[in-house]
Scaffold this active site. Structure first.
Site, PDB file in Angstrom:
ATOM      1  N   SER A 220       0.838  -1.188   0.000  1.00 53.38           N
ATOM      2  CA  SER A 220       0.000   0.000   0.000  1.00 53.38           C
ATOM      3  C   SER A 220       0.882   1.251   0.000  1.00 53.38           C
ATOM      4  O   SER A 220       1.704   1.411  -0.898  1.00 53.38           O
ATOM      5  CB  SER A 220      -0.934  -0.056   1.213  1.00 53.38           C
ATOM      6  OG  SER A 220      -1.961   0.889   1.103  1.00 53.38           O
ATOM      7  N   ASP A 441      -8.894  -4.443  -5.795  1.00 51.75           N
ATOM      8  CA  ASP A 441      -8.365  -3.717  -4.644  1.00 51.75           C
ATOM      9  C   ASP A 441      -9.135  -2.413  -4.462  1.00 51.75           C
ATOM     10  O   ASP A 441      -9.160  -1.574  -5.360  1.00 51.75           O
ATOM     11  CB  ASP A 441      -6.873  -3.414  -4.864  1.00 51.75           C
ATOM     12  CG  ASP A 441      -6.160  -2.964  -3.601  1.00 51.75           C
ATOM     13  OD1 ASP A 441      -6.758  -2.158  -2.853  1.00 51.75           O
ATOM     14  OD2 ASP A 441      -5.029  -3.395  -3.373  1.00 51.75           O
ATOM     15  N   HIS A 469      -7.417  -5.724  -0.481  1.00 58.56           N
ATOM     16  CA  HIS A 469      -6.298  -4.782  -0.519  1.00 58.56           C
ATOM     17  C   HIS A 469      -5.011  -5.535  -0.221  1.00 58.56           C
ATOM     18  O   HIS A 469      -4.741  -5.925   0.907  1.00 58.56           O
ATOM     19  CB  HIS A 469      -6.531  -3.691   0.529  1.00 58.56           C
ATOM     20  CG  HIS A 469      -5.511  -2.600   0.517  1.00 58.56           C
ATOM     21  ND1 HIS A 469      -5.021  -2.044  -0.643  1.00 58.56           N
ATOM     22  CD2 HIS A 469      -4.880  -1.944   1.533  1.00 58.56           C
ATOM     23  CE1 HIS A 469      -4.149  -1.100  -0.347  1.00 58.56           C
ATOM     24  NE2 HIS A 469      -4.033  -1.020   0.969  1.00 58.56           N
TER      25      HIS A 469
END
Length: 502
Positions: A220, A441, A469
């Site tokens: 991320s 995602d 995610h």
């Protein structure tokens, strides 16, 4: 402070069974010895999963601190201490070195998350020391704080409905108050918490653990940190995996619209899956969606009592995206929504607390305060009121449930200026970097993966066709094999490899 969709990863998507420690419990890491050294010792203040008896990885965890310059233009000036954690390689096989992790945010504690999620990297741990850290401005590393726990309770519970001028005025006043308290409580570190300085810190960490090159796994927001490191130190990049990538070049409005669409897509997939399996709060997708929207509107005037607290519309609107980060959490989200429609708010409150970093004793981690501090320093953009309203209107058209003005509203009143340096990446001269993007995602939409790959110049794109995610921790065996082969054997995947079945 209105809710904004962040890019937090493990702390929401994987570690739902864990809780974070209070600031009072975070004060006993060993001090460093020598210039640039780390004195490793027992981890006395990290959260262990579910309060269970530590397994082998937890019992061998080591923690320490690394002194780094507050201001890199004055390397001999003031220092801050960066908290680090290590789980030594277990064997068999030759130790490769350290594998440094950043789990997202910006603002997630790498120390806490590594302690909670180390078991997911057992195969990598055979040949790597697993290492993570609290980046500057996070938790133990000069963590950014903004007001009291009562202030945080008030901000995170603020409603986002109705979407009218009165609510916008309240939001603007709240943003200004929040920013002023951040400056009061964390002023010294605020100008220096950005990703560029965090990358410099990471190179100090590489040297301190004795590695000639940085082996890195970023998830991320951690993908932007890795990309910035590779831009600054391309010749020092070892094996680097960037999972659930951000596109650092996007502005606040573009990020807001992309994430709103991503969460709306995940929400629709959740509703379809829920109905297919016999949804507890609606027999059809339309009925289930209508019930969720009714719940949100009802909570504006009738919050649900949860112990001594109240589940507000603001908290519920945070809980729903928190439950969408991983497909593994969908059944819990279904249960929580069903309970809330019956007047029981415990499940949604738990999801909201997991997202905002609120702990059982009522204190907060720095996750919600570190996030804007780093985000606003990482961009010179300070959007006008007209731009914010345009962004909000466009995002609400995409999703009435997830639409908002985004992070720009808070950055507009942030007390220190920002820089665009972290938005420009080019790793020319580095070895191959593996970029992994997921088609389902919600927080880092798939279109950002090929864009980051192209900007790096040395990236190799791997696609995961699936929900959630982050791909590596989805449990997909193909993704894990591709990544493990690269990190352990140096096998670079072919450009365009695809895993999953969505």
């Amino acid at each position: 402070m209105r809710r904004v969709l962040t890019a937090v990863t493990l702390t929401v998507a994987v570690a739902a069974c864990s809780s974070q420690q209070s600031p009072q419990q975070q004060a006993t890491l060993p001090s460093p010895t020598g210039s640039g050294g780390i004195a490793w010792g027992p981890c006395t203040d990290v959260t262990r999963p579910g309060g269970q008896t530590p397994g082998q990885q937890q019992s061998t965890m080591q923690c320490g601190k690394l002194a780094v310059p507050l201001d890199y233009t004055k390397p001999d000036g003031d220092k801050i201490e960066m908290a680090v954690i290590k789980i030594p390689a277990t064997g068999p096989g030759k130790r490769i070195g350290s594998l440094v992790f950043n789990f997202g945010g910006p603002g997630a504690s790498g120390v806490d998350t590594m302690a909670q999620a180390a078991k997911a990297f057992t195969h990598l741990n055979t040949q790597y020391d697993l290492v993570s850290f609290d980046p500057r401005g996070v938790q133990r590393s000069a963590g950014v704080r903004c007001g009291s726990s009562a202030d945080m309770d008030r901000w995170v519970s603020m409603d986002t409905l109705p979407n009218n001028e009165e609510m916008r005025a309240k939001s603007q006043a709240s943003n200004k108050e929040f920013a002023q308290l951040c400056e009061r409580d964390s002023g010294k570190v605020l100008p220096y918490v950005g990703t560029v300085n965090a990358a410099r810190d990471m190179d100090r960490l590489r040297a301190a653990v004795g590695d000639e090159k940085l082996n890195y796994f970023g998830m991320s927001y951690g993908t932007q940190l890795g990309a910035v490191y590779a831009t600054q130190y391309p010749k020092l990049v070892g094996q680097m995996v960037l999972d659930a990538p951000l596109d650092p070049s996007v502005n606040f409005e573009q990020r807001n619209l992309a994430q709103t669409a991503g969460f709306q897509q995940a929400y629709e997939s959740f509703l379809k899956s829920c109905v297919k399996d016999g949804c507890a709060f609606g027999k059809t997708v339309h009925e289930a969606d209508a019930n969720v929207n009714k719940l949100m509107n009802d909570l504006v005037t009738q919050p649900i009592k949860v112990g001594t607290r109240e589940l507000t519309q603001g908290l519920a609107s945070t809980a729903v995206p928190a439950g969408l980060y991983s497909q593994l959490s969908w059944p819990f989200l279904e249960q929580a929504l069903s309970q809330a429609l019956r007047g029981e708010g415990e499940g949604l409150m738990y999801l909201a607390d997991s997202y905002t970093g609120r702990q059982q004793d009522g204190t907060y981690s720095t996750e919600m305060t570190s996030f804007p501090a780093i985000t606003c320093v990482d961009s010179a953009e300070r959007p006008s009121e007209e731009t914010l309203r345009k962004s909000e209107a466009a995002s609400l058209k995409i999703s009435p449930l997830f639409g908002s003005e985004g992070a720009g509203g808070l950055c507009r009143v942030w007390p220190v200026p920002g820089s665009d340096q972290a938005r420009h990446v080019d790793a020319t001269g580095s070895g191959p970097i593996v970029v992994v993007g997921g088609t389902g995602d919600p927080a880092t939409p798939y279109q950002w993966a090929p864009k980051l790959t192209a900007q790096l110049k040395t990236g190799t794109l791997v696609t995961y066709k699936g929900e959630g995610h982050g791909a590596y921790l989805s449990g997909d065996k193909c993704i894990q094999q591709v990544v493990d082969s690269y990190l352990l054997q140096g096998t670079v995947p072919k450009q365009g490899v695809t895993c999953g079945s969505k």
